[in-house]
Design a protein around this motif. Structure first.
Motif, PDB file in Angstrom:
ATOM      1  N   ALA A  48       0.841  -1.202   0.000  1.00 34.70           N
ATOM      2  CA  ALA A  48       0.000   0.000   0.000  1.00 34.70           C
ATOM      3  C   ALA A  48       0.860   1.228   0.000  1.00 34.70           C
ATOM      4  O   ALA A  48       1.831   1.308   0.725  1.00 34.70           O
ATOM      5  CB  ALA A  48      -0.909   0.015   1.219  1.00 34.70           C
ATOM      6  N   ILE A  49       0.493   2.147  -0.815  1.00 33.83           N
ATOM      7  CA  ILE A  49       1.167   3.445  -0.835  1.00 33.83           C
ATOM      8  C   ILE A  49       0.104   4.498  -1.035  1.00 33.83           C
ATOM      9  O   ILE A  49      -0.709   4.387  -1.924  1.00 33.83           O
ATOM     10  CB  ILE A  49       2.168   3.558  -2.000  1.00 33.83           C
ATOM     11  N   VAL A  50       0.109   5.523  -0.189  1.00 35.07           N
ATOM     12  CA  VAL A  50      -0.803   6.634  -0.424  1.00 35.07           C
ATOM     13  C   VAL A  50      -0.038   7.693  -1.177  1.00 35.07           C
ATOM     14  O   VAL A  50       0.979   8.160  -0.712  1.00 35.07           O
ATOM     15  CB  VAL A  50      -1.326   7.195   0.895  1.00 35.07           C
ATOM     16  N   LEU A  51      -0.509   8.054  -2.319  1.00 33.29           N
ATOM     17  CA  LEU A  51       0.157   9.090  -3.102  1.00 33.29           C
ATOM     18  C   LEU A  51      -0.751  10.255  -3.407  1.00 33.29           C
ATOM     19  O   LEU A  51      -0.275  11.374  -3.450  1.00 33.29           O
ATOM     20  CB  LEU A  51       0.692   8.509  -4.419  1.00 33.29           C
ATOM     21  N   ILE A  89       1.944   3.897   5.234  1.00 32.02           N
ATOM     22  CA  ILE A  89       1.333   4.505   4.063  1.00 32.02           C
ATOM     23  C   ILE A  89       1.691   5.978   4.007  1.00 32.02           C
ATOM     24  O   ILE A  89       2.121   6.577   4.998  1.00 32.02           O
ATOM     25  CB  ILE A  89      -0.197   4.337   4.057  1.00 32.02           C
ATOM     26  N   MET A  90       1.542   6.555   2.833  1.00 31.99           N
ATOM     27  CA  MET A  90       1.654   7.999   2.677  1.00 31.99           C
ATOM     28  C   MET A  90       0.256   8.558   2.468  1.00 31.99           C
ATOM     29  O   MET A  90      -0.556   7.967   1.750  1.00 31.99           O
ATOM     30  CB  MET A  90       2.555   8.347   1.498  1.00 31.99           C
ATOM     31  N   TYR A  91       0.007   9.720   3.053  1.00 30.16           N
ATOM     32  CA  TYR A  91      -1.346  10.262   3.079  1.00 30.16           C
ATOM     33  C   TYR A  91      -1.253  11.772   2.900  1.00 30.16           C
ATOM     34  O   TYR A  91      -0.280  12.402   3.344  1.00 30.16           O
ATOM     35  CB  TYR A  91      -1.972   9.928   4.438  1.00 30.16           C
ATOM     36  N   THR A  92      -2.238  12.377   2.259  1.00 26.52           N
ATOM     37  CA  THR A  92      -2.153  13.811   1.961  1.00 26.52           C
ATOM     38  C   THR A  92      -2.768  14.696   3.030  1.00 26.52           C
ATOM     39  O   THR A  92      -2.724  15.916   2.909  1.00 26.52           O
ATOM     40  CB  THR A  92      -2.837  14.111   0.615  1.00 26.52           C
ATOM     41  N   SER A  93      -3.346  14.113   4.072  1.00 24.31           N
ATOM     42  CA  SER A  93      -3.963  14.903   5.127  1.00 24.31           C
ATOM     43  C   SER A  93      -3.108  14.880   6.384  1.00 24.31           C
ATOM     44  O   SER A  93      -2.478  13.867   6.700  1.00 24.31           O
ATOM     45  CB  SER A  93      -5.358  14.364   5.454  1.00 24.31           C
ATOM     46  N   SER A  94      -3.103  16.006   7.118  1.00 26.87           N
ATOM     47  CA  SER A  94      -2.378  16.056   8.386  1.00 26.87           C
ATOM     48  C   SER A  94      -3.165  15.384   9.508  1.00 26.87           C
ATOM     49  O   SER A  94      -2.662  15.236  10.616  1.00 26.87           O
ATOM     50  CB  SER A  94      -2.081  17.509   8.766  1.00 26.87           C
ATOM     51  N   THR A  95      -4.393  14.990   9.236  1.00 29.73           N
ATOM     52  CA  THR A  95      -5.204  14.237  10.190  1.00 29.73           C
ATOM     53  C   THR A  95      -5.102  12.753   9.878  1.00 29.73           C
ATOM     54  O   THR A  95      -5.365  12.319   8.759  1.00 29.73           O
ATOM     55  CB  THR A  95      -6.677  14.674  10.128  1.00 29.73           C
ATOM     56  N   TYR A 121      -4.715   4.550  12.112  1.00 30.68           N
ATOM     57  CA  TYR A 121      -3.318   4.828  11.789  1.00 30.68           C
ATOM     58  C   TYR A 121      -2.730   5.828  12.778  1.00 30.68           C
ATOM     59  O   TYR A 121      -3.442   6.628  13.376  1.00 30.68           O
ATOM     60  CB  TYR A 121      -3.188   5.387  10.368  1.00 30.68           C
ATOM     61  N   THR A 122      -1.395   5.797  12.913  1.00 30.44           N
ATOM     62  CA  THR A 122      -0.665   6.722  13.781  1.00 30.44           C
ATOM     63  C   THR A 122       0.387   7.449  12.955  1.00 30.44           C
ATOM     64  O   THR A 122       1.086   6.833  12.126  1.00 30.44           O
ATOM     65  CB  THR A 122       0.019   5.970  14.935  1.00 30.44           C
ATOM     66  N   LEU A 123       0.519   8.763  13.171  1.00 26.54           N
ATOM     67  CA  LEU A 123       1.489   9.565  12.420  1.00 26.54           C
ATOM     68  C   LEU A 123       2.920   9.136  12.736  1.00 26.54           C
ATOM     69  O   LEU A 123       3.296   8.986  13.898  1.00 26.54           O
ATOM     70  CB  LEU A 123       1.308  11.047  12.759  1.00 26.54           C
ATOM     71  N   LEU A 124       3.717   8.929  11.695  1.00 26.27           N
ATOM     72  CA  LEU A 124       5.145   8.669  11.843  1.00 26.27           C
ATOM     73  C   LEU A 124       5.954   9.936  11.631  1.00 26.27           C
ATOM     74  O   LEU A 124       6.799  10.304  12.441  1.00 26.27           O
ATOM     75  CB  LEU A 124       5.605   7.600  10.849  1.00 26.27           C
ATOM     76  N   SER A 125       5.706  10.624  10.514  1.00 31.06           N
ATOM     77  CA  SER A 125       6.460  11.843  10.200  1.00 31.06           C
ATOM     78  C   SER A 125       5.764  12.587   9.074  1.00 31.06           C
ATOM     79  O   SER A 125       4.829  12.087   8.460  1.00 31.06           O
ATOM     80  CB  SER A 125       7.893  11.506   9.776  1.00 31.06           C
ATOM     81  N   GLY A 126       6.245  13.769   8.827  1.00 26.81           N
ATOM     82  CA  GLY A 126       5.713  14.574   7.731  1.00 26.81           C
ATOM     83  C   GLY A 126       5.569  16.018   8.166  1.00 26.81           C
ATOM     84  O   GLY A 126       5.709  16.339   9.339  1.00 26.81           O
ATOM     85  N   PRO A 127       5.325  16.931   7.213  1.00 29.64           N
ATOM     86  CA  PRO A 127       5.091  16.574   5.812  1.00 29.64           C
ATOM     87  C   PRO A 127       6.359  16.592   4.979  1.00 29.64           C
ATOM     88  O   PRO A 127       7.316  17.295   5.289  1.00 29.64           O
ATOM     89  CB  PRO A 127       4.169  17.693   5.341  1.00 29.64           C
ATOM     90  N   THR A 128       6.360  15.799   3.928  1.00 29.50           N
ATOM     91  CA  THR A 128       7.300  15.935   2.834  1.00 29.50           C
ATOM     92  C   THR A 128       6.550  16.637   1.705  1.00 29.50           C
ATOM     93  O   THR A 128       5.430  16.256   1.384  1.00 29.50           O
ATOM     94  CB  THR A 128       7.792  14.555   2.358  1.00 29.50           C
ATOM     95  N   ILE A 129       7.139  17.662   1.134  1.00 28.41           N
ATOM     96  CA  ILE A 129       6.462  18.435   0.092  1.00 28.41           C
ATOM     97  C   ILE A 129       6.835  17.869  -1.270  1.00 28.41           C
ATOM     98  O   ILE A 129       8.004  17.840  -1.644  1.00 28.41           O
ATOM     99  CB  ILE A 129       6.825  19.924   0.167  1.00 28.41           C
ATOM    100  N   TYR A 159       2.174  12.906   4.329  1.00 28.21           N
ATOM    101  CA  TYR A 159       2.404  12.504   5.712  1.00 28.21           C
ATOM    102  C   TYR A 159       2.500  10.979   5.771  1.00 28.21           C
ATOM    103  O   TYR A 159       1.786  10.277   5.042  1.00 28.21           O
ATOM    104  CB  TYR A 159       1.268  12.989   6.605  1.00 28.21           C
ATOM    105  N   TYR A 160       3.382  10.472   6.635  1.00 28.74           N
ATOM    106  CA  TYR A 160       3.584   9.046   6.786  1.00 28.74           C
ATOM    107  C   TYR A 160       2.844   8.530   8.014  1.00 28.74           C
ATOM    108  O   TYR A 160       2.996   9.069   9.100  1.00 28.74           O
ATOM    109  CB  TYR A 160       5.080   8.737   6.923  1.00 28.74           C
ATOM    110  N   TYR A 161       2.048   7.496   7.810  1.00 27.06           N
ATOM    111  CA  TYR A 161       1.286   6.885   8.901  1.00 27.06           C
ATOM    112  C   TYR A 161       1.537   5.387   8.925  1.00 27.06           C
ATOM    113  O   TYR A 161       1.793   4.766   7.880  1.00 27.06           O
ATOM    114  CB  TYR A 161      -0.209   7.137   8.736  1.00 27.06           C
ATOM    115  N   VAL A 162       1.441   4.801  10.126  1.00 31.96           N
ATOM    116  CA  VAL A 162       1.604   3.359  10.272  1.00 31.96           C
ATOM    117  C   VAL A 162       0.281   2.783  10.750  1.00 31.96           C
ATOM    118  O   VAL A 162      -0.400   3.338  11.614  1.00 31.96           O
ATOM    119  CB  VAL A 162       2.739   3.017  11.239  1.00 31.96           C
ATOM    120  N   LYS A 163      -0.095   1.614  10.169  1.00 29.70           N
ATOM    121  CA  LYS A 163      -1.343   0.949  10.551  1.00 29.70           C
ATOM    122  C   LYS A 163      -1.191   0.371  11.954  1.00 29.70           C
ATOM    123  O   LYS A 163      -0.223  -0.314  12.248  1.00 29.70           O
ATOM    124  CB  LYS A 163      -1.672  -0.164   9.545  1.00 29.70           C
ATOM    125  N   ASN A 164      -2.154   0.674  12.809  1.00 24.55           N
ATOM    126  CA  ASN A 164      -2.107   0.191  14.197  1.00 24.55           C
ATOM    127  C   ASN A 164      -2.274  -1.329  14.262  1.00 24.55           C
ATOM    128  O   ASN A 164      -2.861  -1.940  13.384  1.00 24.55           O
ATOM    129  CB  ASN A 164      -3.203   0.865  15.023  1.00 24.55           C
TER     130      ASN A 164
END
Length: 416
Positions: A15-18, A92-98, A103-111, A411-416
């Motif tokens: 899975a990749i969120v782009l 996964i990568m995700y376009t929302s800061s929420t 999922y739990t935030l790992l890092s971001g944002p990368t522009i 934004y990078y998130y990890v599945k709980n």
């Protein structure tokens, strides 16, 4: 738009969120379980893959919804789908800061996908120092401001972002000439409030209807005229914050567009510099204010709870007369001036920095190609930031028009 580049992997994508961005990587072989995508602007994104089978990954041809993930299909292809049913630990990568549910935030944002340089656009046809501006349906309305003689202008220029051309609407009604006011857009109309009529501080509240091409006078600003306030919209309400009339005003007056009435009971804020020099932007239901001071003072206001918060300034350059803009989930602080007084000349800046509301941190943005300037007004059209009427002491004073595509925040998130 997503380009159809083929990436040959040593693993099958789980899975990749782009969500739409341009991948500029050429077709190549990878012999690890990580893939680095280069967006062509010096930004790279590492994607961790799972599985052991060799496979070929092609950007899916179907149109994604915001936040969709890329998954492999039983036929060996790929498709966009909502991020559900993925195993625990999947990044996964995700376009929302929420964070998406589960999922739990790992890092971001990368522009990603943004331009790597500012672009000079058609110059503002009228010299306008500290005008008011707003964007409606792809057009930017730049009204008032000081002429080079310091007379307050009552005219307006209209910029069509798609064609990069300027025009002048033939309007009915009368706009009261002024500069250093503020403007906000509600319901497809431009509300212009306050300012300096030179002489006299304005209580004017006037609205421009771009369909009818008409100006209408609304209920005047209560209590006192003011220059340099900040007008920010939330729903049918416009919050007019701060300003000055010879002294620092802490007002936070709320205008109800639907009833043409004012509420003066909201909580104001005292920044560490004159509020008439502060700048502001609205993003995701909150207002952000940056004081006009060498030492940064950065605050947010939650209109729902009527509360103010002091935000971090680490990584934010100390300067005066910067411009604030909201785009792509971030707050941008752009330009400004450092002036320590004679005999030292002022230092005009093209510095661009981004504030990420989800992490509360500042990072460097793209400054390449931006004319060093201060006191510009900004507008955003389709994720492109426009800087207008900035000053830099040169011949192009107060007619500058420069833009940059703000890009996609990942934004990078990890599945709980």
């Amino acid at each position: 738009m997503i380009s159809s580049k083929i990436l040959r992997l040593a693993a099958v994508f789980t899975a990749i969120v782009l969500a739409p961005l341009s991948l500029h990587a050429q077709a190549r072989d990878f012999h690890t379980q990580r893939v680095v995508l280069d967006d062509g602007n010096g930004n790279t994104t590492t994607i961790q893959t799972t599985g052991a089978a060799n496979g070929t990954f092609t950007v899916p041809s179907n149109t994604p919804n915001s936040g969709d993930v890329i998954t492999s299909t039983t036929s060996g292809g790929t498709t966009w789908q909502a991020p559900g049913g993925l195993p625990s630990g999947t990044v996964i990568m995700y376009t929302s800061s929420t964070a998406p549910s589960g999922y739990t935030l790992l890092s971001g944002p990368t522009i990603l996908s943004g331009a790597n340089s500012w672009t000079s656009e058609a110059a503002v046809p009228t010299y306008r120092n500290v005008p008011m501006t707003g964007a409606i349906n792809g057009k930017i309305y730049v009204v008032g401001g000081y002429a080079s003689s310091l007379a307050a202008l009552s005219s307006m220029d209209v910029y069509d972002a798609a064609s990069n051309t300027w025009s002048t609407d033939v309007t009915t009604g009368t706009f009261t000439g002024r500069a250093e006011g503020s403007a906000a857009v509600v319901g497809g109309k431009l509300y212009v409030m306050g300012g300096n009529k030179n002489p006299g501080y304005s209580t004017d509240n006037q609205v421009y209807d771009p369909v009818a091409k008409s100006w209408t006078t609304k209920a005047a600003i209560p209590s006192t005229g003011r220059y340099g306030p900040i007008a920010l919209a939330s729903g049918n309400y416009i919050y007019l914050i701060g300003g000055g009339n010879g002294q620092n005003l802490l007002n936070n007056d709320v205008y109800d567009v639907s009833t043409d009435t004012w509420n003066t009971t909201k909580t104001g804020v005292a920044l560490t510099s004159v509020m008439s020099g502060a700048v502001g932007a609205a993003l995701n239901g909150k207002f952000y204010l940056l004081a006009n001071n060498v030492s940064p003072d950065f605050r947010s206001y939650d209109a729902t709870t009527n509360t103010w918060s002091t935000l971090g300034v680490t990584g934010l350059t100390s300067r005066q007369s910067a411009t604030l803009a909201a785009a792509n989930g971030n707050i941008y602080a752009i330009g400004g001036v450092i002036s320590s007084g004679p005999p030292n000349p002022p230092q005009y800046l093209n510095t661009t920095e981004l504030f990420n509301p989800s992490t509360g941190t500042w990072s460097a943005g793209i400054s390449n190609g931006l004319t060093p300037q201060y006191g510009a007004v900004s507008a955003v059209v389709n994720s492109t930031i426009y800087m207008l009427c900035g000053k830099n002491g040169g011949a192009s004073n107060a007619t500058l028009n420069e833009s940059i595509i703000s890009g996609t925040s990942i934004y990078y998130y990890v599945k709980n």
